[in-house]
Design a protein around this motif. Structure first.
Motif, PDB file in Angstrom:
ATOM      1  N   MET A  46       0.799  -1.246   0.103  1.00 47.07           N
ATOM      2  CA  MET A  46      -0.112  -0.148  -0.024  1.00 47.07           C
ATOM      3  C   MET A  46       0.658   1.313   0.076  1.00 47.07           C
ATOM      4  O   MET A  46       0.182   2.269  -0.470  1.00 47.07           O
ATOM      5  CB  MET A  46      -0.977   0.131   1.332  1.00 47.07           C
ATOM      6  CG  MET A  46      -1.626  -1.280   1.436  1.00 47.07           C
ATOM      7  SD  MET A  46      -2.782  -1.463   0.139  1.00 47.07           S
ATOM      8  CE  MET A  46      -3.963  -2.886   0.825  1.00 47.07           C
ATOM      9  N   ALA A  54       3.161   0.562  -4.617  1.00 49.29           N
ATOM     10  CA  ALA A  54       1.884   0.608  -5.147  1.00 49.29           C
ATOM     11  C   ALA A  54       2.217   0.852  -6.556  1.00 49.29           C
ATOM     12  O   ALA A  54       1.818   0.129  -7.499  1.00 49.29           O
ATOM     13  CB  ALA A  54       0.843   1.339  -4.602  1.00 49.29           C
ATOM     14  N   ARG A  77      -6.672  -7.084  -2.924  1.00 46.42           N
ATOM     15  CA  ARG A  77      -7.213  -6.052  -3.486  1.00 46.42           C
ATOM     16  C   ARG A  77      -8.913  -6.265  -3.904  1.00 46.42           C
ATOM     17  O   ARG A  77      -9.426  -5.489  -4.594  1.00 46.42           O
ATOM     18  CB  ARG A  77      -6.626  -5.849  -4.836  1.00 46.42           C
ATOM     19  CG  ARG A  77      -6.984  -7.002  -5.818  1.00 46.42           C
ATOM     20  CD  ARG A  77      -6.047  -6.551  -7.207  1.00 46.42           C
ATOM     21  NE  ARG A  77      -6.355  -7.419  -8.358  1.00 46.42           N
ATOM     22  CZ  ARG A  77      -7.452  -7.181  -9.117  1.00 46.42           C
ATOM     23  NH1 ARG A  77      -8.142  -6.084  -9.090  1.00 46.42           N
ATOM     24  NH2 ARG A  77      -8.006  -7.944 -10.053  1.00 46.42           N
TER      25      ARG A  77
END
Length: 466
Positions: A385, A390, A428
């Protein structure tokens, strides 16, 4: 007369290398091995460092040779051998003397010994880097009382590897078994990193038909980019080496049956106790276990069909897939360390752990600099994250999907890369399928569930339907 700054017990490969490292850094060291001939041979072969080495023939001589309060490093096999050595030292040491277990101990054993009321001080210490690291600079992960670590921190930081910024890769991780726990997770990540590299090697060899020399050049090129690391570097070296007996590539002459000492298995087992998902590490342990079943694998190939088929994947695609897999693996490892910190009250410093792993250890890599920065910015956030990673995952994930899907379609075993992808897709997915599992559990066991609308009605309407 007491003359040594520190002592060491156990002059096997790692112990001998560590003792020479300590002596080379200017610290007089007393050494003892249960076989006196080994001690004498070690001292005789120490060359110019012999003047800082005090060989001793009994434990009492060892203790007498160390300046009090004494510090003694144990480099003996994990398990009962450590307990036996602690018992042998007990009548010889004072209450303020310190014994440091620097072997590959189970962290539970270290915590048990720490709490057992030993008649001297005790410190657990993970040491990573193999013989080369022990001799010239390992990564060191201490576990125990702050004051006990402080007593030997000058020695440990002096002998440790140095990161590119000059920082020594040695630190106290936390209390009791914390050092050996962090070392255990390090080894689990090591299993996974090696397995993913091996899976990509298989795709290069069997999928794309590259010979060992071409594969070596590919690894060497990757080592100039985001994958720069010790394991990629040595993969380039070993795939380039020739067998002195046949002249063929050395790697092609090695039986594909991987050994293991168990620390990866420990990591997988402990992750279950912590409810910490580490599927890439678990897949790597599974793959080593499968590799050991060579006769069964050969029978399986004879029964179910040919070996993996050609698979047209560009080297750049494989590089990106490996980048994605590496990030996912490390993210799982750091999340497991975070879970242990909470469970055991260790207050583990995740950025510091990443910094300690930057040099000296087997999993050292350039990427750990960015991981340390991301963990420092928010240690409670999963690494995937963090904005930097990311973005990198967004770029690399299509390649990982392509590699796993095309590789699987062609019959290539890719357990670690595939496990990483499945974990990522789970992480996700805001609405998954566990609602059905909860309904099933409620049906057969009245376990209840939470409703999405918040109503206080924790059971379904299926009572008596079967």
């Amino acid at each position: 007369m007491a003359q040594a700054r520190i002592g060491l017990i156990g002059l096997g490969t790692m112990g001998a290398a560590l003792a020479l490292n300590i002596a080379e850094k200017g610290f007089p060291i007393a050494v003892w091995n249960r076989t006196t001939a080994v001690t004498r041979a070690f001292a005789a072969g120490a060359g110019a460092l012999a003047e800082r080495i005090v060989p001793t023939e009994t434990l009492a001589d060892l203790v007498a040779a160390i300046a009090p309060p004494r510090a003694i490093i144990l480099m003996v096999p994990a398990g009962q051998a450590v307990d036996d050595q602690l018992a042998a030292l007990a009548p010889l040491l004072d209450a303020d003397d310190l014994v440091i277990d620097a072997g590959n101990a189970d962290f539970h054993d270290t915590s048990r010994r720490n709490a057992a009321g030993l008649p001297f001080r005790f410190l657990g210490m993970g040491v990573s880097g193999g013989e080369e690291g022990a001799r010239h600079g390992p990564a060191i992960m201490g576990g125990g009382d702050v004051a006990d670590w402080a007593r030997v921190a000058d020695v440990m930081t002096a002998i440790a590897a140095r990161a590119e910024d000059g920082t020594p890769c040695a630190a106290r991780m936390g209390d009791a078994g914390a050092g050996h726990f962090v070392k255990m997770v390090h080894n689990g990540i090591e299993y996974a990193d090696m397995q993913m590299i091996a899976e990509v090697y298989g795709l290069l060899r069997d999928g794309m038909g590259l010979d060992a020399a071409a594969i070596s050049r590919t690894f060497a090129a990757w080592n100039e980019g985001a994958l720069k690391s010790y394991l990629i570097e040595i993969s380039a070296i070993v795939t380039a080496a020739a067998d002195p007996h046949t002249g063929r590539p050395m790697v092609d002459m090695i039986l594909d049956r991987a050994g293991q000492k168990g620390t990866g298995r420990w990591t997988a087992i402990e992750a279950q106790h912590l409810s910490a998902p580490i599927p890439v590490i678990e897949a790597a342990v599974m793959a080593r276990n499968v590799s050991a079943r060579l006769d069964e694998r050969l029978a399986g190939q004879a029964l179910f069909g040919p070996a993996p088929q050609p698979c047209a994947l560009a080297p750049d695609t494989l590089e990106l897939a490996l980048i994605a897999g590496k990030i996912l693996c490390y993210a799982q490892g750091f999340a497991m360390i975070r879970a242990a910190s909470e469970r055991f009250g260790w207050t583990l410093d995740l950025p510091e752990i990443a910094r300690v792993w930057r040099a000296g250890c087997i999993i050292r890599s350039a990427m750990l600099n960015d991981m340390a920065a991301a963990l420092a910015a928010d240690p409670s956030r999963n690494l995937i994250m963090a904005p930097f990673f990311a973005d990198l995952i967004e770029t690399a994930m299509p390649a990982l999907r392509q590699v796993v899907s095309q590789g699987a379609a062609a019959g290539h075993a890719l357990p670690a890369l595939a496990s990483g992808l499945m974990w990522f897709d789970g992480m996700r997915t805001g609405r998954g399928t566990a609602n059905l599992i909860q309904a099933q559990r409620d049906f057969f066991g009245a376990h209840g569930f939470q409703r999405i609308d918040g109503l206080d009605d924790p059971h379904g309407p299926w009572a008596g339907t079967v």
